[in-house]
Design a protein around this motif. Structure first.
Motif, PDB file in Angstrom:
ATOM      1  N   PRO A 239       0.809  -1.221   0.000  1.00  0.00           N
ATOM      2  CA  PRO A 239       0.000   0.000   0.000  1.00  0.00           C
ATOM      3  C   PRO A 239       0.849   1.282   0.000  1.00  0.00           C
ATOM      4  CG  PRO A 239       0.129  -0.876   2.214  1.00  0.00           C
ATOM      5  CD  PRO A 239       0.889  -1.830   1.338  1.00  0.00           C
ATOM      6  N   GLY A 240       2.166   1.118  -0.069  1.00  0.00           N
ATOM      7  CA  GLY A 240       3.043   2.298  -0.052  1.00  0.00           C
ATOM      8  C   GLY A 240       3.752   2.485   1.269  1.00  0.00           C
ATOM      9  N   TYR A 241       3.523   1.543   2.192  1.00  0.00           N
ATOM     10  CA  TYR A 241       4.190   1.596   3.489  1.00  0.00           C
ATOM     11  C   TYR A 241       3.973   0.267   4.193  1.00  0.00           C
ATOM     12  CZ  TYR A 241      -0.370   1.913   5.724  1.00  0.00           C
ATOM     13  OH  TYR A 241      -1.646   1.642   6.155  1.00  0.00           O
ATOM     14  N   THR A 242       4.689   0.055   5.271  1.00  0.00           N
ATOM     15  CA  THR A 242       4.415  -1.076   6.153  1.00  0.00           C
ATOM     16  C   THR A 242       4.805  -0.667   7.568  1.00  0.00           C
ATOM     17  OG1 THR A 242       4.756  -3.449   6.500  1.00  0.00           O
ATOM     18  CG2 THR A 242       6.695  -2.165   5.914  1.00  0.00           C
ATOM     19  N   VAL A 243       4.274  -1.367   8.546  1.00  0.00           N
ATOM     20  CA  VAL A 243       4.594  -1.095   9.945  1.00  0.00           C
ATOM     21  C   VAL A 243       5.253  -2.339  10.533  1.00  0.00           C
ATOM     22  CG1 VAL A 243       3.726  -0.479  12.217  1.00  0.00           C
ATOM     23  CG2 VAL A 243       2.696   0.538  10.173  1.00  0.00           C
ATOM     24  N   LYS A 250       8.195   3.860   5.099  1.00  0.00           N
ATOM     25  CA  LYS A 250       7.616   4.396   3.874  1.00  0.00           C
ATOM     26  C   LYS A 250       8.210   3.720   2.645  1.00  0.00           C
ATOM     27  CE  LYS A 250       8.729   8.648   4.548  1.00  0.00           C
ATOM     28  NZ  LYS A 250       8.861  10.115   4.301  1.00  0.00           N
ATOM     29  N   ASP A 251       7.416   3.664   1.597  1.00  0.00           N
ATOM     30  CA  ASP A 251       7.875   3.180   0.305  1.00  0.00           C
ATOM     31  C   ASP A 251       7.899   4.361  -0.662  1.00  0.00           C
ATOM     32  OD1 ASP A 251       8.668   1.375  -1.671  1.00  0.00           O
ATOM     33  OD2 ASP A 251       7.309  -0.161  -0.925  1.00  0.00           O
ATOM     34  N   ASN A 252       8.471   4.147  -1.855  1.00  0.00           N
ATOM     35  CA  ASN A 252       8.495   5.264  -2.813  1.00  0.00           C
ATOM     36  C   ASN A 252       7.113   5.519  -3.416  1.00  0.00           C
ATOM     37  OD1 ASN A 252       8.297   3.123  -4.720  1.00  0.00           O
ATOM     38  ND2 ASN A 252      10.520   3.022  -4.881  1.00  0.00           N
ATOM     39  N   ARG A 253       6.245   4.488  -3.386  1.00  0.00           N
ATOM     40  CA  ARG A 253       4.847   4.624  -3.817  1.00  0.00           C
ATOM     41  C   ARG A 253       4.122   3.315  -3.522  1.00  0.00           C
ATOM     42  NH1 ARG A 253       3.660   2.162  -8.773  1.00  0.00           N
ATOM     43  NH2 ARG A 253       5.455   1.596 -10.080  1.00  0.00           N
ATOM     44  N   SER A 254       2.824   3.281  -3.785  1.00  0.00           N
ATOM     45  CA  SER A 254       2.066   2.043  -3.654  1.00  0.00           C
ATOM     46  C   SER A 254       2.309   1.172  -4.883  1.00  0.00           C
ATOM     47  CB  SER A 254       0.569   2.354  -3.531  1.00  0.00           C
ATOM     48  OG  SER A 254      -0.190   1.169  -3.590  1.00  0.00           O
ATOM     49  N   HIS A 255       2.718  -0.087  -4.655  1.00  0.00           N
ATOM     50  CA  HIS A 255       3.000  -0.988  -5.773  1.00  0.00           C
ATOM     51  C   HIS A 255       1.917  -2.045  -5.955  1.00  0.00           C
ATOM     52  CE1 HIS A 255       7.124   0.463  -4.572  1.00  0.00           C
ATOM     53  NE2 HIS A 255       7.153   0.693  -5.862  1.00  0.00           N
ATOM     54  N   ASN A 256       0.880  -2.006  -5.101  1.00  0.00           N
ATOM     55  CA  ASN A 256      -0.238  -2.957  -5.173  1.00  0.00           C
ATOM     56  C   ASN A 256       0.260  -4.395  -5.025  1.00  0.00           C
ATOM     57  OD1 ASN A 256      -2.110  -0.812  -5.560  1.00  0.00           O
ATOM     58  ND2 ASN A 256      -1.434  -0.678  -7.696  1.00  0.00           N
ATOM     59  N   SER A 267      11.703  -1.711  -7.179  1.00  0.00           N
ATOM     60  CA  SER A 267      12.390  -1.370  -5.924  1.00  0.00           C
ATOM     61  C   SER A 267      11.400  -1.143  -4.786  1.00  0.00           C
ATOM     62  CB  SER A 267      13.275  -0.134  -6.124  1.00  0.00           C
ATOM     63  OG  SER A 267      14.288  -0.088  -5.153  1.00  0.00           O
ATOM     64  N   CYS A 268      10.615  -2.177  -4.495  1.00  0.00           N
ATOM     65  CA  CYS A 268       9.583  -2.091  -3.468  1.00  0.00           C
ATOM     66  C   CYS A 268      10.178  -2.313  -2.076  1.00  0.00           C
ATOM     67  CB  CYS A 268       8.495  -3.130  -3.757  1.00  0.00           C
ATOM     68  SG  CYS A 268       7.187  -3.162  -2.532  1.00  0.00           S
ATOM     69  N   ASN A 269      10.222  -1.258  -1.270  1.00  0.00           N
ATOM     70  CA  ASN A 269      10.740  -1.353   0.097  1.00  0.00           C
ATOM     71  C   ASN A 269       9.857  -2.235   0.977  1.00  0.00           C
ATOM     72  OD1 ASN A 269      12.816   0.354  -0.583  1.00  0.00           O
ATOM     73  ND2 ASN A 269      11.938   2.155   0.408  1.00  0.00           N
ATOM     74  N   THR A 270       8.548  -2.142   0.763  1.00  0.00           N
ATOM     75  CA  THR A 270       7.610  -2.895   1.590  1.00  0.00           C
ATOM     76  C   THR A 270       7.871  -4.393   1.486  1.00  0.00           C
ATOM     77  OG1 THR A 270       5.925  -1.181   1.316  1.00  0.00           O
ATOM     78  CG2 THR A 270       5.164  -3.384   1.979  1.00  0.00           C
ATOM     79  N   TYR A 271       8.063  -4.875   0.267  1.00  0.00           N
ATOM     80  CA  TYR A 271       8.316  -6.294   0.042  1.00  0.00           C
ATOM     81  C   TYR A 271       9.546  -6.754   0.816  1.00  0.00           C
ATOM     82  CZ  TYR A 271       9.039 -10.669  -2.576  1.00  0.00           C
ATOM     83  OH  TYR A 271       9.214 -11.984  -2.938  1.00  0.00           O
ATOM     84  N   PHE A 272      10.643  -6.029   0.677  1.00  0.00           N
ATOM     85  CA  PHE A 272      11.895  -6.469   1.300  1.00  0.00           C
ATOM     86  C   PHE A 272      11.914  -6.227   2.806  1.00  0.00           C
ATOM     87  CE2 PHE A 272      13.066  -6.452  -3.120  1.00  0.00           C
ATOM     88  CZ  PHE A 272      13.851  -7.594  -3.216  1.00  0.00           C
ATOM     89  N   ALA A 273      11.220  -5.201   3.273  1.00  0.00           N
ATOM     90  CA  ALA A 273      11.132  -4.984   4.716  1.00  0.00           C
ATOM     91  C   ALA A 273      10.335  -6.112   5.380  1.00  0.00           C
ATOM     92  CB  ALA A 273      10.484  -3.635   5.005  1.00  0.00           C
TER      93      ALA A 273
END
Length: 469
Positions: A239-243, A250-256, A267-273
């Motif tokens: 959704p563009g972030y994760t907790v 934060k992510d650079n944007r929502s990647h769905n 380069s999805c930060n949420t996935y790798f976090a």
């Protein structure tokens, strides 16, 4: 009286034995290191009467040579486009300030003072000839080195280019550079050391300590796949972030909906976090070591090993941030080039090297560096999966600025946040051609913005020049 004489005798005997043991330690253990030390005045005295060997690049271009006038020599370094492109590698040799770089680490070879040179030196003394040292032939390419420095355009940063199949380092550029021909001038030396902002004497390519940002995802990705945290085709929602552990990332944007390839390409930060934080710290660090990121490869110039969070800093949120190259993680451009080489070379990292050959002045080789395996970073299947994501990144993801018409490139960008309000570091790692890699490139430009906008075009220039040659 007799007791006092005995005590004095024991004291003198103890002092004598201690001195003998210390001298033995210096000769047997520290001897080689002291002999090569750049401040060793004994070598400096010997050098005054020796023609120091020449240093060549891989094509035969002279990088450093000694101009001999009468009974005195002057060390001269290649200068092109107002730059001395190899100053951080060859280093310098100075009567005032000692030696640095290859001039220091290969000083005995360049002066012809190794055991293998004994007979030659004996003949020189008998025949009253001026001794001449041995030559070095490097793996570096002057054209690529100059291209890298010109592409950096004076901005603080570095470029590393290497052959992933052999370990040969083709370019090792650090910017800003300095003129090694001027190093003996006290006012120049003072200025170079006082410029704390630009730190021109720092070899950023091997000693720079940078948060790697999203280029770290190729390393974390290997751990996720190797530990079977999830399958490449498995998807998560971004959704563009994760907790994680109460911290909003934060992510650079929502990647769905995101699978592994898409997470690399965009380069999805949420996935790798999320997936990286499912690893243990031991697993994460073990993978870090497998890719050689904590090692200090001996290439003849100083190298800073990569570092991770320590002690109490190793919590879950720190692990999540480290998984996409933030947190306390610090890595040099050389290490990221080596990590990328593992992906380009089916999980294998070849031992990196700069000096290809040491040879006599007549051209006869004394020693030749053979290509050798350094580390097995990951399985070929895992490397292939990461490569697919990197190819996608260059085709339609964040690394399109590194793509070349008619050639398939693999790339990964990084935009590493820095402290304060400054712009992030711009990163890129990649290789070409994707199907048969001949060159790996790592680029960092300090505090300059997005990796896809700033660093990727620099890599494209290096790819184009290298493959054209």
């Amino acid at each position: 009286m007799t007791q006092n004489i005995k005590k004095l005798g024991y004291f003198l005997l103890f002092t004598f034995v201690t001195l003998i043991l210390y001298l033995t330690y210096l000769v047997m253990v520290q001897g080689e290191q002291l002999a090569r030390h750049p401040q060793n005045q004994r070598i400096a005295a010997q050098e005054a009467g020796i023609i120091r060997g020449t240093i060549y690049d891989r094509t035969g271009t002279i990088i450093a040579e000694t101009n001999w006038r009468g009974k005195q020599g002057e060390r001269v370094y290649l200068k092109q486009d107002q730059l001395t492109p190899f100053s951080h590698i060859t280093g310098y040799v100075s009567q005032r300030y000692g030696a640095f770089g290859l001039e220091a680490s290969y000083s005995k070879e360049l002066l012809g003072l190794t055991e293998a040179d004994y007979l030659e030196n004996l003949l020189d003394r008998i025949l009253n000839r001026t001794p001449r040292g041995n030559d070095l032939v490097l793996t570096l390419d002057t054209v690529l080195q100059r291209t890298a420095l010109n592409a950096l355009g004076g901005r603080r940063g570095a470029v590393v280019a290497m052959n992933p199949k052999t370990g040969e380092i083709l370019a090792l550029a650090s910017s800003p550079t300095f003129d090694a021909n001027e190093i003996d001038r006290p006012e120049v030396w003072k200025q170079l050391n006082q410029d704390k902002l630009n730190a021109p004497l720092l070899n950023r390519a091997t000693q720079g300590a940078y948060p790697p940002g999203s280029v770290m995802k190729i390393v974390t990705g290997a751990a996720i796949l190797s530990q079977q945290i999830l399958k490449p085709q498995d998807k998560i929602q971004c959704p563009g972030y994760t907790v994680i552990d109460g911290q909003r990332i934060k992510d650079n944007r929502s990647h769905n909906s995101v699978d592994f390839n898409k997470a690399i390409a965009l380069s999805c930060n949420t996935y790798f976090a999320l997936e990286g934080s499912k690893l243990s710290w031991d697993q994460f660090e073990d993978n870090f070591k497998k890719f050689g990121l904590s090692a200090t490869p001996d290439i003849g110039v100083p190298v800073r090993s990569g570092t991770l969070a320590k002690g109490e800093r190793r919590n879950l949120s720190q692990l999540a941030e480290s998984s996409f190259g933030q947190g306390d993680t610090l890595i040099s451009p050389l290490h990221m080039a080596l990590a990328c080489s593992a992906i380009a070379n089916n999980g294998i990292i070849m031992k990196p090297y700069i000096v290809k050959e040491i040879r006599k002045p007549n051209g006869k080789p004394i020693s030749v560096t053979e290509d050798s395996l350094w580390l097995t970073a990951t399985d070929p299947e895992v490397a292939k999966q990461i490569a697919q994501g990197m190819v996608a990144a260059a085709k339609w993801g964040t690394a399109t600025a590194a793509s070349i018409k008619g050639l398939e490139v693999a790339g990964k960008t990084g935009t590493a946040e820095t402290q304060g309000n400054s712009l992030p570091h711009a990163w890129f790692v990649g290789y070409a051609p994707a199907e048969n890699p001949k060159i790996v490139v790592a680029v960092i430009v300090e505090k300059s913005g997005s990796g896809g906008i700033i660093a990727a075009p620099i890599a494209r220039e290096i790819f184009s020049m290298a493959l054209a040659r």
